[in-house]
Design a protein around this motif. Structure first.
Motif, mmCIF file in Angstrom:
data_model
loop_
_atom_site.group_PDB
_atom_site.id
_atom_site.type_symbol
_atom_site.label_atom_id
_atom_site.label_comp_id
_atom_site.label_asym_id
_atom_site.label_seq_id
_atom_site.Cartn_x
_atom_site.Cartn_y
_atom_site.Cartn_z
ATOM 1 N N GLN A 1 -39.835 -10.268 -4.441
ATOM 2 C CA GLN A 1 -39.155 -10.513 -5.550
ATOM 3 C C GLN A 1 -39.542 -11.855 -6.574
ATOM 4 O O GLN A 1 -38.644 -12.175 -7.486
ATOM 5 N N ASN A 2 -40.517 -12.443 -6.292
ATOM 6 C CA ASN A 2 -41.034 -13.681 -7.279
ATOM 7 C C ASN A 2 -42.212 -13.320 -8.003
ATOM 8 O O ASN A 2 -42.638 -14.045 -8.895
ATOM 9 N N THR B 1 -33.516 -19.823 -8.449
ATOM 10 C CA THR B 1 -32.209 -19.752 -8.201
ATOM 11 C C THR B 1 -31.603 -18.192 -8.472
ATOM 12 O O THR B 1 -30.570 -17.726 -8.063
ATOM 13 N N THR C 1 -31.269 -14.598 -8.096
ATOM 14 C CA THR C 1 -31.518 -13.891 -6.784
ATOM 15 C C THR C 1 -31.291 -12.398 -7.196
ATOM 16 O O THR C 1 -31.534 -11.443 -6.280
#
Length: 741
Positions: free
Chosen positions: A337-338, A393, A395
């Motif tokens: 997810q990054n 931050t 999400t």
């Protein structure tokens, strides 16, 4: 794998029939109306995409598979096609029989009235001799063909070709139950007897085939007999749907090379434009915008064409985009997810080649993902880009197929010209030319034609053989050195006399190289599709009366807030069915600039005329009787040249093409205006429209001004002191290209 006919048909039968749908979030009432109309169960969308690179040693193409990939991604992520409703045939799968079988089984047998069908072909086209007995109406005994992967038939006379004939393709199209057919043909049939045109590879077979395969003619007969049994086709034959062709009859289609990829010039421009459109787009508008993108590569030597069928479609592919917001890319994989991979599908090729690290994108918002996330570019390989989530931050999950829009564009401060040397140059000429270019700061590298992407070509005139119907431009200068576009179009007034030393030619061409670099730098700022600065510019001719020729406007903000119409907005614009807008030599023009924002903006106009001269419009202080020159007040319309000063913007008297850039910014162009006002032409009081003797300096000043207007903080881009960092909120560059006749 290679499919035989039986496996191919069995696979077709196992695929499900899932309908596509249109959706997305939009607050613009007019656009919402179109989407509400299409909110009911949608027609099925079927596609057959063919791309062939492998033809044999010395004949292989490089960009056809990229074309198929771009078209497939566009149809799925932009127009709501289901993956299982798209068949791609590439390489050895794309035989004549394989293509025809897929057309029959996947398209003809499945498509129902009202369904949408797309057929795409990227590969070689050619001309084939045919006996008048089989085609008595064909002039000169030639028919057109599309070269499949098995064009040469084993155990047959060498004179027999296995091409898919154009007439066969038309008969297949007429056999569909739906009229909503779009054919995209990125190929050409006219041959210049070469594999390269300038620095670009062409998609026309270099030789004419002797005769078609008798089996192909028999298949045509079967199709004709079947069509005779259909009532609505029995009285007349017509072109099915609409056909978009990469080039005209006496032109060749070409492939471009980007930074790490190759693609058909036409397919790349077409799909890039369709990724960014936000509202219903007529087919002729789409084709016109596509043609404009080809000009810096090939001049006017390749102009896309459309052939109308029995009914003219309103929208491209007979569809609205499935999301009413344009995009510059799409997420194609999620490592975690990054860290993700994007396909940069909506960025023009010239900009993509210079697209720098730290550039940022935001995800397109939808009802399920209402908050945009910022993604930052970490590396790029061709069309693929590795990005990371900028803020840990955030999400909100990211998914494959999610569209992304440009937010920040990073461009290198050290951009130079890449020059290709004509393959006909002798070794000593190459050595001398390379040595001479080494002392010119505008040039970053010198290479041979066909090696990699180049901005221009140094070669002889004519660079390629002229069409039989045309005369050489200057018979006295045949064999002289000159500058050409990547596609072999001569740059105006650069051809020298025969016998000139190549080092002398390079020195003579030094000013032209500065103009080409300025054109390249101005082109890097074009952002009509991604800009969030609300504005519109209309190009108008004043003869015989004021009439609009072309309009460019930013649209991305329209989905964030509805803007009331500005009085006098132009909507009656006639667009040609094929190619570029044409303007007569000596015509008088004006630009109508509309500031739709809630604050004042500043403007600048620069460009290249058909004489090959770099020009700029310097706003006079008398426009608003203020020290803030070149300003347009909030919610107002402004005309350039300013009518009260009695100045006309007159088109050059030389046939060719012109490109002007209207650059709008929230901040004044302080550095650029200073450079312009210090130029000899301005000092000599020659008027607001200047012929630039320092175009490179002007172009670099434009980038500096836009960089200063953006003022991006270091928390986003770090210490990128070697880059211009531009924020799409603060500027818009709108490009106008037209042909002078």
């Amino acid at each position: 794998m290679e499919w035989d006919r039986r496996t191919f048909l069995q696979t077709l039968l196992t695929w499900g029939m899932i309908q596509g749908s249109l959706g997305g979030v939009n607050t613009n009432p007019k656009i919402n109306q179109y989407y509400q109309i299409l909110a009911a169960p949608t027609p099925r969308k079927l596609a057959l995409l063919v791309g062939i690179n492998e033809y044999g040693e010395g004949l292989n193409l490089k960009g056809c598979l990229t074309d198929v990939e771009r078209q497939r991604e566009l149809l799925i992520y932009r127009f709501g096609f289901q993956p299982q409703d798209i068949i791609t045939l590439t390489g050895k799968q794309a035989t004549r029989e394989g293509i025809e079988t897929a057309f029959v089984e996947h398209l003809i047998k499945q498509a129902e009235p009202g369904d949408v069908v797309v057929f795409h072909f990227s590969g070689y086209g050619n001309l084939i001799k045919i006996d008048p007995e089989f085609a008595p109406s064909v002039s000169e005994g030639m028919i057109r063909g599309f070269v499949p992967s098995d064009s040469l038939i084993k155990n047959k006379p060498l004179s027999t070709t296995n091409d898919l004939l154009e007439d066969t393709l038309m008969l297949l199209g007429q056999s569909l139950a739906t009229e909503k057919l779009t054919m995209v043909l990125d190929t050409s049939h006219y041959s210049i007897g070469q594999t390269l045109q300038g620095d670009l590879r062409i998609r026309s077979f270099a030789s004419i085939s002797e005769q078609p395969n008798p089996e192909e003619l028999e298949f045509q007969t079967q199709l004709k007999n079947q069509l005779k049994q259909i009532t609505f086709n029995s009285k007349q034959s017509f072109i099915p749907g609409i056909i978009l062709s990469a080039a005209g009859n006496q032109q060749v289609a070409s492939e471009m090379r980007g930074n790490g990829f190759s693609a058909g010039l036409f397919t790349y421009a077409l799909t890039q434009y369709l990724w960014q459109i936000t509202s219903p787009s007529r087919v002729e508008v789409t084709l016109n915008k596509t043609a404009e993108q080809l000009v810096p590569w090939v001049g006017t030597q390749q102009q896309p064409q459309q052939n109308k069928g029995n009914k003219q479609p309103l929208f491209t592919y007979y569809l609205l985009p499935s999301t009413p917001q344009g995009a510059e890319g799409v997420i194609i994989s999620v490592e975690d997810q990054n860290n993700l991979t994007l396909k940069l599908t909506g960025i023009p090729a010239n900009i993509l080649s210079q697209y720098g690290l730290n550039s940022c994108f935001q995800t397109v918002t939808t009802s399920s993902t209402p908050n945009p996330l910022i993604l930052q570019l970490r590396s790029r390989d061709g069309l693929k880009a590795k990005v990371r989530r900028l803020r840990a931050t955030d999400t909100q999950p990211l998914i494959v197929g999610q569209l992304v829009q440009e937010v920040i564009r990073c461009l290198p401060k050290t951009v130079g010209l890449i020059i290709a040397l004509d393959s006909r140059l002798e070794r000593i000429e190459r050595v001398d030319a390379t040595s001479a270019f080494a002392s010119i700061s505008a040039v970053s590298s010198v290479l041979s034609t066909g090696e990699q992407a180049a901005d221009c070509v140094l070669g002889f005139n004519p660079l390629r053989l002229p069409a039989p119907s045309k005369e050489p431009n200057d018979t006295q200068n045949l064999g002289g050195y000159g500058i050409f576009s990547p596609g072999g179009s001569p740059w105006p007034n650069t051809i020298g006399k025969s016998g000139e030393a190549i080092k002398s030619a390079v020195e003579r061409l030094h000013p032209t190289l500065d103009k080409l670099l300025a054109l390249k730098l101005w082109g890097l700022t074009v952002n009509e599709g991604s800009s969030v600065l609300p504005c519109s510019v209309t190009l108008e001719t004043l003869e015989p009366t004021s009439h609009p020729l072309s309009q460019r406007q930013t649209t991305r903000l329209d989905f964030l807030q509805e803007q009331p119409p500005i009085e006098g907005k132009t909507t009656d614009i006639s667009v040609p069915n094929s190619g570029l807008i044409q303007v007569s030599r000596g015509s008088r023009l004006q630009y109508r600039l509309e500031n739709k924002s809630q604050q004042s903006i500043y403007y600048l106009i620069v460009g290249i005329n058909s004489n090959g001269e770099a020009i700029a419009y310097v706003p006079p202080k008398t426009e608003l009787e203020s020290e803030n020159i070149g300003i347009i007040a909030s919610r107002t319309t402004f005309i350039v040249p300013y009518p009260d000063i009695g100045l006309n913007w007159t088109v050059a008297a030389t046939p060719g093409w012109e490109q002007n850039f209207v650059i709008l910014s929230q901040a004044p162009f302080e550095k650029t205006l200073k450079v312009l006002q210090e130029s000899p032409a301005f000092q000599a009081n020659k008027g607001p429209i200047l012929i630039l003797d320092n175009p490179r300096q002007v172009a670099e000043s434009v980038l500096k001004d836009l960089n200063n207007a953006s003022a991006i903080g270091s928390e986003i881009i770090g210490s990128a002191i070697d880059s211009y960092v531009l924020d799409v909120k603060v500027w818009a560059t709108l490009s106008f290209v037209y042909q002078v006749v």
